[in-house]
Design an enzyme around this catalytic site. Structure first.
Site, short mmCIF file in Angstrom:
data_model
loop_
_atom_site.label_atom_id
_atom_site.label_comp_id
_atom_site.label_asym_id
_atom_site.label_seq_id
_atom_site.Cartn_x
_atom_site.Cartn_y
_atom_site.Cartn_z
N LYS A 11 0.82 -1.21 0.00
CA LYS A 11 0.00 0.00 0.00
C LYS A 11 0.86 1.28 0.00
O LYS A 11 2.07 1.21 0.20
CB LYS A 11 -0.91 -0.03 1.24
CG LYS A 11 -1.95 -1.16 1.19
CD LYS A 11 -2.92 -1.05 2.38
CE LYS A 11 -3.98 -2.14 2.33
NZ LYS A 11 -4.98 -1.98 3.42
N TYR A 51 -12.30 -1.90 -3.38
CA TYR A 51 -12.81 -1.97 -2.02
C TYR A 51 -14.34 -1.80 -1.97
O TYR A 51 -14.88 -1.41 -0.93
CB TYR A 51 -12.11 -0.94 -1.13
CG TYR A 51 -10.77 -1.40 -0.59
CD1 TYR A 51 -10.67 -2.59 0.13
CD2 TYR A 51 -9.61 -0.65 -0.78
CE1 TYR A 51 -9.45 -3.02 0.66
CE2 TYR A 51 -8.39 -1.08 -0.27
CZ TYR A 51 -8.33 -2.26 0.45
OH TYR A 51 -7.12 -2.69 0.98
N ARG A 87 -2.35 -14.36 4.50
CA ARG A 87 -3.07 -13.66 5.57
C ARG A 87 -2.31 -13.81 6.91
O ARG A 87 -2.24 -12.86 7.70
CB ARG A 87 -4.51 -14.20 5.73
CG ARG A 87 -5.42 -13.98 4.54
CD ARG A 87 -5.82 -12.55 4.30
NE ARG A 87 -6.42 -11.92 5.45
CZ ARG A 87 -7.04 -10.73 5.41
NH1 ARG A 87 -7.14 -10.06 4.26
NH2 ARG A 87 -7.54 -10.19 6.49
N ASN A 114 -2.04 0.12 6.80
CA ASN A 114 -1.55 -1.15 7.34
C ASN A 114 -0.73 -1.95 6.33
O ASN A 114 -0.66 -3.17 6.40
CB ASN A 114 -2.70 -1.96 7.93
CG ASN A 114 -3.79 -2.26 6.93
OD1 ASN A 114 -3.66 -1.93 5.76
ND2 ASN A 114 -4.86 -2.90 7.38
N GLU A 128 -9.78 -10.29 -7.81
CA GLU A 128 -8.78 -9.24 -7.57
C GLU A 128 -7.61 -9.36 -8.54
O GLU A 128 -7.13 -8.35 -9.07
CB GLU A 128 -8.31 -9.29 -6.11
CG GLU A 128 -9.41 -8.88 -5.15
CD GLU A 128 -9.04 -9.06 -3.68
OE1 GLU A 128 -9.88 -8.71 -2.82
OE2 GLU A 128 -7.93 -9.53 -3.38
#
Ligand code: DAT
Ligand code: MG
Length: 140
Positions: A11, A51, A87, A114, A128
């Site tokens: 990000k 999103y 994850r 994050n 995605e």
């Protein structure tokens, strides 16, 4: 278990702090292979689509702002059980709850900034990946 592919984003908080290599080192150390990768600037429309599941949430506007504020690195990761494994490698959404050694524990600034995104299920991984990569850009 099977070999899977998952979708990852480094990000804006990661690219801004020059952490692409440091985050990729944790990904590779965990045994996940980066089989596609590109640095792009998300448009507002791309971020809102990506999103979309969160569009009614109070943090949606801030999330879109943050995701479009600086470049991101979009990736496809491959490995055994890659979706759930990544994850685990990422850590909890809120870095305050993330386990030691996870990417978010090491690098995340707060619950919004994050550091990484990872798909949460096989169905979302497929959608995605297809939003950002064509088949011939993924080289396993
Ligand atoms: P994850 O990224 O762990 O899959 P999510 O899908 O629930 O988490 O949320 C997507 C992103 O939205 C998350 O990475 C950061 C932002 N977000 C989630 N909960 C938030 C909150 N309570 N406040 C601010 N941003 C939040
Ligand atoms: Mg999510």
């Amino acid at each position: 278990m099977a070999i899977e592919r998952t979708f990852s984003i480094l990000k804006p908080d990661a690219t801004r702090r020059n952490l692409t290599g440091a985050v990729n080192a944790l990904i590779e150390k965990a045994g996940l292979r980066i089989v596609a990768q590109k640095r792009i600037r998300l448009s507002r429309e791309q971020a809102e689509t990506f999103y979309g599941v969160h569009k009614e949430r109070p943090f949606f506007g801030e999330l879109v702002e943050q995701m479009t504020a600086a470049p991101v690195v979009v990736q496809v990761l491959e490995g055994e059980n890659a979706i759930a494994h990544y994850r685990e490698v990422m850590g909890a959404t809120n870095p305050a709850n993330a386990a030691p050694g996870t990417i978010r524990k090491e690098f995340a600034l707060n619950v919004g900034e994050n550091t990484v995104h990872g798909s949460d299920a096989p169905e979302t991984a497929v959608v995605e990946i297809a939003q950002f990569f064509s088949g011939n850009e993924i080289v396993g």
